[in-house]
Design a protein around this motif. Structure first.
Motif, PDB file in Angstrom:
ATOM      1  N   TYR A  30       0.815  -1.224   0.000  1.00  0.00           N
ATOM      2  CA  TYR A  30       0.000   0.000   0.000  1.00  0.00           C
ATOM      3  C   TYR A  30       0.851   1.278   0.000  1.00  0.00           C
ATOM      4  O   TYR A  30       0.340   2.350   0.242  1.00  0.00           O
ATOM      5  CB  TYR A  30      -1.023   0.031   1.153  1.00  0.00           C
ATOM      6  CG  TYR A  30      -2.192  -0.888   0.901  1.00  0.00           C
ATOM      7  CD1 TYR A  30      -3.336  -0.420   0.276  1.00  0.00           C
ATOM      8  CD2 TYR A  30      -2.134  -2.224   1.265  1.00  0.00           C
ATOM      9  CE1 TYR A  30      -4.412  -1.257   0.026  1.00  0.00           C
ATOM     10  CE2 TYR A  30      -3.201  -3.074   1.016  1.00  0.00           C
ATOM     11  CZ  TYR A  30      -4.339  -2.586   0.400  1.00  0.00           C
ATOM     12  OH  TYR A  30      -5.397  -3.412   0.149  1.00  0.00           O
ATOM     13  N   ARG A  89      -3.664  -1.308  -6.724  1.00  0.00           N
ATOM     14  CA  ARG A  89      -2.582  -1.867  -5.906  1.00  0.00           C
ATOM     15  C   ARG A  89      -1.972  -3.030  -6.661  1.00  0.00           C
ATOM     16  O   ARG A  89      -2.686  -3.912  -7.149  1.00  0.00           O
ATOM     17  CB  ARG A  89      -3.121  -2.345  -4.562  1.00  0.00           C
ATOM     18  CG  ARG A  89      -2.039  -2.865  -3.624  1.00  0.00           C
ATOM     19  CD  ARG A  89      -2.615  -3.280  -2.285  1.00  0.00           C
ATOM     20  NE  ARG A  89      -3.289  -4.552  -2.347  1.00  0.00           N
ATOM     21  CZ  ARG A  89      -2.713  -5.734  -2.121  1.00  0.00           C
ATOM     22  NH1 ARG A  89      -1.440  -5.802  -1.814  1.00  0.00           N
ATOM     23  NH2 ARG A  89      -3.411  -6.830  -2.204  1.00  0.00           N
ATOM     24  N   TYR A  98      -4.551   8.196   0.342  1.00  0.00           N
ATOM     25  CA  TYR A  98      -3.660   7.041   0.406  1.00  0.00           C
ATOM     26  C   TYR A  98      -2.219   7.450   0.693  1.00  0.00           C
ATOM     27  O   TYR A  98      -1.497   6.737   1.387  1.00  0.00           O
ATOM     28  CB  TYR A  98      -3.758   6.215  -0.883  1.00  0.00           C
ATOM     29  CG  TYR A  98      -5.028   5.418  -0.913  1.00  0.00           C
ATOM     30  CD1 TYR A  98      -5.090   4.155  -0.336  1.00  0.00           C
ATOM     31  CD2 TYR A  98      -6.192   5.945  -1.457  1.00  0.00           C
ATOM     32  CE1 TYR A  98      -6.277   3.431  -0.320  1.00  0.00           C
ATOM     33  CE2 TYR A  98      -7.374   5.237  -1.450  1.00  0.00           C
ATOM     34  CZ  TYR A  98      -7.405   3.973  -0.878  1.00  0.00           C
ATOM     35  OH  TYR A  98      -8.576   3.264  -0.853  1.00  0.00           O
TER      36      TYR A  98
END
Length: 195
Positions: A21, A66, A182
């Motif tokens: 991530y 991802r 993010y």
């Protein structure tokens, strides 16, 4: 028909996260769609309700993907000073008078200033380091000329230093609020807020 917000967001690209991530890079949306369709990435967030269709598949238009496999990225990269990142590091404001870019007069502009002038170095390249360069408006840079700030009677409003690698990578990117979330989740809100 896509909304204006969705169309603008897709022009910005797709945020690509590592398998851990960690934000890696902004990719063109078409490349992100191909990675998802090939099974090399998974969709994390989509741009609204728009979809991309192939002969046998339908994929939401990706905003964040991802990677399925972890990609090693060395963190000891050192980037040379560029005006784009220098200006972003200094908040697009003069390090001497503090005026932001939008407050400059019509014939003024932002420039790179060397705190210790280039003429004091054996080689000019040695002067171009993160701790010797600051953003200066053209007026202050001209006033300082070939002197140190102390010699010119000017004070620096910041301490120049090499930016965190996150700023080197993300400060000049155009992220949507969704994508910025993010970056903040992985690197911390204090780092993301400085972008």
């Amino acid at each position: 028909m896509p909304t204006m917000t969705t169309a603008r967001a897709t022009r910005r690209g797709c945020l690509t996260l590592n398998a851990s991530y960690e934000p890696l890079v902004m990719l063109p949306v078409q490349r992100a769609v191909r990675l998802v369709m090939d099974g090399r990435a998974e969709l994390v967030e989509a741009h609204g309700t728009r979809v991309v269709r192939s002969a046998g598949r339908e994929v939401p238009l990706p905003a964040v993907i991802r990677l399925v496999r972890f990609v090693y990225v060395p963190r000891r990269m050192r980037r040379g000073v560029t005006n784009t990142i220098l200006f972003a590091r200094d908040g697009y404001a003069c390090a001497y008078c503090g005026r932001p870019r939008d407050a400059l007069r019509s014939r003024e502009f932002l420039t790179r200033d060397h705190v210790l002038p280039q003429s004091r170095f054996a080689r000019r390249a040695e002067a171009n380091t993160w701790d010797n360069c600051v953003t200066a408006c053209s007026t202050c840079n001209h006033r300082k000329a070939d002197r140190t700030p102390q010699e010119a009677g000017m004070a620096l409003r910041l301490v120049p230093a090499e930016p965190h690698f996150v700023h080197l990578e993300w400060s000049v990117r155009r992220l949507t609020a969704l994508q910025r979330k993010y970056v903040a989740q992985f690197f911390g809100t204090d780092v993301a807020d400085a972008l």
